[in-house]
Design a protein around this motif. Structure first.
Motif, PDB file in Angstrom:
ATOM      1  N   LEU A  42     -55.507 -32.585  -4.534  1.00  0.00           N
ATOM      2  CA  LEU A  42     -54.124 -32.255  -4.203  1.00  0.00           C
ATOM      3  C   LEU A  42     -53.203 -32.589  -5.371  1.00  0.00           C
ATOM      4  CD1 LEU A  42     -51.926 -31.291  -2.313  1.00  0.00           C
ATOM      5  CD2 LEU A  42     -51.930 -33.568  -1.262  1.00  0.00           C
ATOM      6  N   HIS A  43     -53.392 -33.742  -5.963  1.00  0.00           N
ATOM      7  CA  HIS A  43     -52.579 -34.153  -7.106  1.00  0.00           C
ATOM      8  C   HIS A  43     -52.707 -33.127  -8.247  1.00  0.00           C
ATOM      9  CE1 HIS A  43     -50.565 -36.782  -9.959  1.00  0.00           C
ATOM     10  NE2 HIS A  43     -51.567 -36.556 -10.796  1.00  0.00           N
ATOM     11  N   TYR A  44     -53.942 -32.743  -8.556  1.00  0.00           N
ATOM     12  CA  TYR A  44     -54.176 -31.748  -9.604  1.00  0.00           C
ATOM     13  C   TYR A  44     -53.452 -30.443  -9.284  1.00  0.00           C
ATOM     14  CZ  TYR A  44     -56.497 -28.219 -12.407  1.00  0.00           C
ATOM     15  OH  TYR A  44     -56.740 -27.165 -13.246  1.00  0.00           O
ATOM     16  N   SER A  45     -53.565 -29.997  -8.035  1.00  0.00           N
ATOM     17  CA  SER A  45     -52.950 -28.715  -7.670  1.00  0.00           C
ATOM     18  C   SER A  45     -51.429 -28.764  -7.780  1.00  0.00           C
ATOM     19  CB  SER A  45     -53.364 -28.294  -6.260  1.00  0.00           C
ATOM     20  OG  SER A  45     -52.768 -29.110  -5.279  1.00  0.00           O
ATOM     21  N   LEU A  46     -50.849 -29.911  -7.486  1.00  0.00           N
ATOM     22  CA  LEU A  46     -49.393 -30.043  -7.604  1.00  0.00           C
ATOM     23  C   LEU A  46     -48.973 -30.132  -9.069  1.00  0.00           C
ATOM     24  CD1 LEU A  46     -48.766 -32.558  -4.687  1.00  0.00           C
ATOM     25  CD2 LEU A  46     -48.173 -30.123  -4.725  1.00  0.00           C
ATOM     26  N   ILE A  54     -56.638 -22.911  -0.963  1.00  0.00           N
ATOM     27  CA  ILE A  54     -56.552 -24.216  -0.305  1.00  0.00           C
ATOM     28  C   ILE A  54     -56.956 -25.266  -1.328  1.00  0.00           C
ATOM     29  CG2 ILE A  54     -57.482 -25.668   1.536  1.00  0.00           C
ATOM     30  CD1 ILE A  54     -55.846 -23.397   2.670  1.00  0.00           C
ATOM     31  N   TRP A  55     -56.092 -26.225  -1.543  1.00  0.00           N
ATOM     32  CA  TRP A  55     -56.344 -27.330  -2.473  1.00  0.00           C
ATOM     33  C   TRP A  55     -56.009 -28.633  -1.755  1.00  0.00           C
ATOM     34  CZ3 TRP A  55     -57.801 -27.064  -7.690  1.00  0.00           C
ATOM     35  CH2 TRP A  55     -57.851 -25.791  -8.240  1.00  0.00           C
ATOM     36  N   GLY A  56     -56.933 -29.563  -1.736  1.00  0.00           N
ATOM     37  CA  GLY A  56     -56.661 -30.863  -1.124  1.00  0.00           C
ATOM     38  C   GLY A  56     -56.235 -30.748   0.329  1.00  0.00           C
ATOM     39  N   GLY A  57     -56.692 -29.717   1.004  1.00  0.00           N
ATOM     40  CA  GLY A  57     -56.368 -29.540   2.416  1.00  0.00           C
ATOM     41  C   GLY A  57     -55.006 -28.922   2.679  1.00  0.00           C
ATOM     42  N   ARG A  67     -43.789 -29.610  -3.889  1.00  0.00           N
ATOM     43  CA  ARG A  67     -43.214 -29.557  -5.242  1.00  0.00           C
ATOM     44  C   ARG A  67     -41.693 -29.544  -5.187  1.00  0.00           C
ATOM     45  NH1 ARG A  67     -47.584 -26.035  -6.043  1.00  0.00           N
ATOM     46  NH2 ARG A  67     -46.244 -24.224  -5.785  1.00  0.00           N
ATOM     47  N   ALA A  68     -41.136 -28.822  -4.241  1.00  0.00           N
ATOM     48  CA  ALA A  68     -39.676 -28.766  -4.111  1.00  0.00           C
ATOM     49  C   ALA A  68     -39.117 -30.138  -3.756  1.00  0.00           C
ATOM     50  CB  ALA A  68     -39.278 -27.738  -3.050  1.00  0.00           C
ATOM     51  N   ARG A  69     -39.801 -30.842  -2.877  1.00  0.00           N
ATOM     52  CA  ARG A  69     -39.355 -32.191  -2.505  1.00  0.00           C
ATOM     53  C   ARG A  69     -39.422 -33.134  -3.692  1.00  0.00           C
ATOM     54  NH1 ARG A  69     -42.608 -32.692   3.126  1.00  0.00           N
ATOM     55  NH2 ARG A  69     -41.185 -31.475   4.407  1.00  0.00           N
ATOM     56  N   ARG A  70     -40.504 -33.034  -4.470  1.00  0.00           N
ATOM     57  CA  ARG A  70     -40.647 -33.890  -5.643  1.00  0.00           C
ATOM     58  C   ARG A  70     -39.542 -33.618  -6.637  1.00  0.00           C
ATOM     59  NH1 ARG A  70     -46.836 -33.856  -7.523  1.00  0.00           N
ATOM     60  NH2 ARG A  70     -45.728 -33.955  -9.487  1.00  0.00           N
ATOM     61  N   THR A  71     -39.215 -32.354  -6.833  1.00  0.00           N
ATOM     62  CA  THR A  71     -38.181 -31.969  -7.764  1.00  0.00           C
ATOM     63  C   THR A  71     -36.824 -32.470  -7.303  1.00  0.00           C
ATOM     64  OG1 THR A  71     -39.420 -30.007  -8.394  1.00  0.00           O
ATOM     65  CG2 THR A  71     -37.084 -30.014  -8.918  1.00  0.00           C
TER      66      THR A  71
END
Length: 77
Positions: A42-46, A54-57, A67-71
């Motif tokens: 999941l970390h890699y995909s983000l 589907i990445w990391g579920g 990503r929007a929340r992180r930004t």
């Protein structure tokens, strides 16, 4: 990657040529759910902004929201 559960199944489960059906999505998420490297995936995909599959579920929409929340959180500092 060598420890990833997805290495044991057909990649099309996570990256179908057509639309991902609800059954495929549930099966892919189940594989991710038992994977010892799910968080790393999941970390890699983000970090690499993976847009498909589907990445990391998580699916594309869930990762886009993450990503929007992180930004938005990084701009609040």
């Amino acid at each position: 990657m060598n420890r990833a559960e997805c290495q044991k199944v057909d990649p099309e489960l996570f990256f179908p040529i057509g639309e991902l059906t609800p059954d495929q999505e549930a099966e892919a998420r189940a594989v991710c759910g038992r994977c010892p490297v799910r968080a790393d995936c999941l970390h890699y995909s983000l970090e690499t902004a993976q847009r498909y599959g589907i990445w990391g579920g998580t699916d594309e929409d869930e990762r886009r929201l993450m990503r929007a929340r992180r930004t938005s959180h990084s701009g609040m500092r």
